[in-house]
Design a protein around this motif. Structure first.
Motif, PDB file in Angstrom:
ATOM      1  N   CYS A  19      36.221   8.650 -34.201  1.00  0.00           N
ATOM      2  CA  CYS A  19      35.543   7.454 -33.725  1.00  0.00           C
ATOM      3  C   CYS A  19      34.104   7.708 -33.357  1.00  0.00           C
ATOM      4  N   ASN A  20      33.602   8.817 -33.792  1.00  0.00           N
ATOM      5  CA  ASN A  20      32.200   9.095 -33.548  1.00  0.00           C
ATOM      6  C   ASN A  20      31.394   8.043 -34.281  1.00  0.00           C
ATOM      7  N   TYR A  21      30.568   7.336 -33.561  1.00  0.00           N
ATOM      8  CA  TYR A  21      29.842   6.232 -34.151  1.00  0.00           C
ATOM      9  C   TYR A  21      28.608   6.674 -34.924  1.00  0.00           C
ATOM     10  N   GLU A  22      28.361   7.968 -34.971  1.00  0.00           N
ATOM     11  CA  GLU A  22      27.255   8.417 -35.809  1.00  0.00           C
ATOM     12  C   GLU A  22      27.685   8.219 -37.250  1.00  0.00           C
ATOM     13  N   VAL A  23      26.879   7.530 -37.982  1.00  0.00           N
ATOM     14  CA  VAL A  23      27.215   7.258 -39.373  1.00  0.00           C
ATOM     15  C   VAL A  23      26.033   7.572 -40.247  1.00  0.00           C
ATOM     16  N   THR A  24      26.329   7.791 -41.512  1.00  0.00           N
ATOM     17  CA  THR A  24      25.273   7.941 -42.484  1.00  0.00           C
ATOM     18  C   THR A  24      24.992   6.554 -43.018  1.00  0.00           C
ATOM     19  N   VAL A  25      23.837   6.018 -42.686  1.00  0.00           N
ATOM     20  CA  VAL A  25      23.488   4.690 -43.171  1.00  0.00           C
ATOM     21  C   VAL A  25      22.122   4.737 -43.806  1.00  0.00           C
ATOM     22  N   SER A  26      22.042   4.111 -44.941  1.00  0.00           N
ATOM     23  CA  SER A  26      20.753   4.009 -45.590  1.00  0.00           C
ATOM     24  C   SER A  26      20.809   2.853 -46.554  1.00  0.00           C
ATOM     25  N   SER A  50      19.467  -5.844 -39.629  1.00  0.00           N
ATOM     26  CA  SER A  50      20.313  -6.167 -38.481  1.00  0.00           C
ATOM     27  C   SER A  50      21.530  -5.264 -38.399  1.00  0.00           C
ATOM     28  N   ILE A  51      22.134  -4.986 -39.539  1.00  0.00           N
ATOM     29  CA  ILE A  51      23.293  -4.091 -39.558  1.00  0.00           C
ATOM     30  C   ILE A  51      22.876  -2.682 -39.124  1.00  0.00           C
ATOM     31  N   LEU A  52      21.767  -2.215 -39.655  1.00  0.00           N
ATOM     32  CA  LEU A  52      21.278  -0.881 -39.278  1.00  0.00           C
ATOM     33  C   LEU A  52      20.962  -0.816 -37.785  1.00  0.00           C
ATOM     34  N   ASP A  53      20.335  -1.857 -37.251  1.00  0.00           N
ATOM     35  CA  ASP A  53      20.043  -1.899 -35.811  1.00  0.00           C
ATOM     36  C   ASP A  53      21.334  -1.922 -34.998  1.00  0.00           C
ATOM     37  N   PHE A  54      22.298  -2.693 -35.454  1.00  0.00           N
ATOM     38  CA  PHE A  54      23.590  -2.773 -34.772  1.00  0.00           C
ATOM     39  C   PHE A  54      24.234  -1.389 -34.684  1.00  0.00           C
ATOM     40  N   ILE A  55      24.250  -0.669 -35.803  1.00  0.00           N
ATOM     41  CA  ILE A  55      24.879   0.654 -35.833  1.00  0.00           C
ATOM     42  C   ILE A  55      24.054   1.674 -35.055  1.00  0.00           C
ATOM     43  N   ASN A  56      22.765   1.725 -35.325  1.00  0.00           N
ATOM     44  CA  ASN A  56      21.917   2.788 -34.776  1.00  0.00           C
ATOM     45  C   ASN A  56      21.452   2.552 -33.345  1.00  0.00           C
ATOM     46  N   LYS A  57      21.517   1.326 -32.875  1.00  0.00           N
ATOM     47  CA  LYS A  57      21.084   1.041 -31.499  1.00  0.00           C
ATOM     48  C   LYS A  57      22.251   0.582 -30.640  1.00  0.00           C
ATOM     49  N   ILE A  59      25.671   0.102 -31.213  1.00  0.00           N
ATOM     50  CA  ILE A  59      26.887   0.920 -31.210  1.00  0.00           C
ATOM     51  C   ILE A  59      26.578   2.321 -30.692  1.00  0.00           C
ATOM     52  N   ALA A  60      25.398   2.826 -30.956  1.00  0.00           N
ATOM     53  CA  ALA A  60      25.016   4.143 -30.434  1.00  0.00           C
ATOM     54  C   ALA A  60      25.022   4.144 -28.911  1.00  0.00           C
ATOM     55  N   GLN A  61      24.603   3.044 -28.299  1.00  0.00           N
ATOM     56  CA  GLN A  61      24.623   2.969 -26.832  1.00  0.00           C
ATOM     57  C   GLN A  61      26.060   2.971 -26.308  1.00  0.00           C
ATOM     58  N   VAL A  62      26.922   2.158 -26.914  1.00  0.00           N
ATOM     59  CA  VAL A  62      28.331   2.139 -26.524  1.00  0.00           C
ATOM     60  C   VAL A  62      28.917   3.540 -26.692  1.00  0.00           C
ATOM     61  N   SER A  63      28.622   4.164 -27.810  1.00  0.00           N
ATOM     62  CA  SER A  63      29.146   5.486 -28.112  1.00  0.00           C
ATOM     63  C   SER A  63      28.700   6.532 -27.088  1.00  0.00           C
ATOM     64  N   SER A  64      27.473   6.432 -26.616  1.00  0.00           N
ATOM     65  CA  SER A  64      26.994   7.423 -25.640  1.00  0.00           C
ATOM     66  C   SER A  64      27.803   7.355 -24.352  1.00  0.00           C
ATOM     67  N   PHE A  65      28.160   6.153 -23.916  1.00  0.00           N
ATOM     68  CA  PHE A  65      28.999   6.015 -22.721  1.00  0.00           C
ATOM     69  C   PHE A  65      30.417   6.510 -22.993  1.00  0.00           C
ATOM     70  N   GLY A 178      24.498  -3.642 -49.263  1.00  0.00           N
ATOM     71  CA  GLY A 178      23.749  -2.556 -49.880  1.00  0.00           C
ATOM     72  C   GLY A 178      23.408  -1.416 -48.943  1.00  0.00           C
ATOM     73  N   ILE A 179      24.301  -1.121 -48.025  1.00  0.00           N
ATOM     74  CA  ILE A 179      24.093  -0.025 -47.064  1.00  0.00           C
ATOM     75  C   ILE A 179      25.203   0.989 -47.235  1.00  0.00           C
ATOM     76  N   ASP A 180      24.850   2.273 -47.283  1.00  0.00           N
ATOM     77  CA  ASP A 180      25.836   3.333 -47.310  1.00  0.00           C
ATOM     78  C   ASP A 180      26.299   3.561 -45.876  1.00  0.00           C
ATOM     79  N   TYR A 181      27.602   3.510 -45.632  1.00  0.00           N
ATOM     80  CA  TYR A 181      28.172   3.676 -44.289  1.00  0.00           C
ATOM     81  C   TYR A 181      29.309   4.676 -44.377  1.00  0.00           C
TER      82      TYR A 181
END
Length: 186
Positions: A19-26, A50-57, A59-65, A178-181
């Protein structure tokens, strides 16, 4: 309760890896940037962003907690187990409060477009399920009740399934735009 606590730790470690929210997105090369049929207010490029921001900002915040809570818990279970009192103290002073911050962060998540709404709902449900597992474990330790600990383990299994579904759905949505996840551990 040591055996049951170890079972919970094993499940937690599996979840942490999966469940590590770090993902490869591009963004894929050559993707269209025109608007899509479903939402005329945002272009496809805006939705990608928006999807990239959602994942990288977001979800990353939720994941840090969540990571703070998982690390706290891991520090007193498994090979680090000393006794139930230490686990209880860690749960009540660090693990649960850290996870409550994750819950607060999930409650603040907003979908910038309609297709992202189900993902946010899935994260909220999964986070609440994990929180329920922590509270059940706390109760099990207070009451020294193996049945309650089994219920906590069942909630953790449910959480794992919910997160797996979230990642599958997020991967499908990302592909649509069109995003790699690729979530780590999946």
């Amino acid at each position: 309760m040591k055996k049951l606590t170890f079972i919970l730790l094993a499940i937690c470690c599996i979840l942490l890896t999966g469940c590590n929210y770090e993902v490869t997105v591009s963004k894929k090369e050559g993707e269209e940037t025109g608007s899509t049929d479903g939402d005329t207010t945002l272009s496809k490029q805006d939705k990608q962003t928006s999807i990239l921001d959602f994942i990288n900002k977001d979800i990353a915040q939720v994941s840090s907690f969540e990571m703070e809570a998982f690390e706290s818990y891991s520090a007193v279970t498994g090979e680090n187990y000393l006794n139930d009192e230490i686990i209880y103290e860690e749960l009540t002073t660090i693990t649960i409060p850290a996870y409550e911050r994750a819950l607060d962060a999930t409650e603040r998540l907003k979908a910038p477009f309609q297709e992202l709404e189900p993902m946010i709902e899935q994260i909220k449900i999964a986070s609440n399920t994990f929180y329920e597992a922590l509270l059940l474990q706390k109760q099990a330790l207070e009451e020294q009740d193996e049945e309650i600990m089994n219920q906590a383990n069942e909630k953790l299994q449910e959480y794992s399934e919910l997160i797996g579904t979230y990642h599958e759905n997020m991967k499908a949505l990302s592909k649509e735009f069109g995003i790699d996840y690729e979530p780590n551990g999946f």
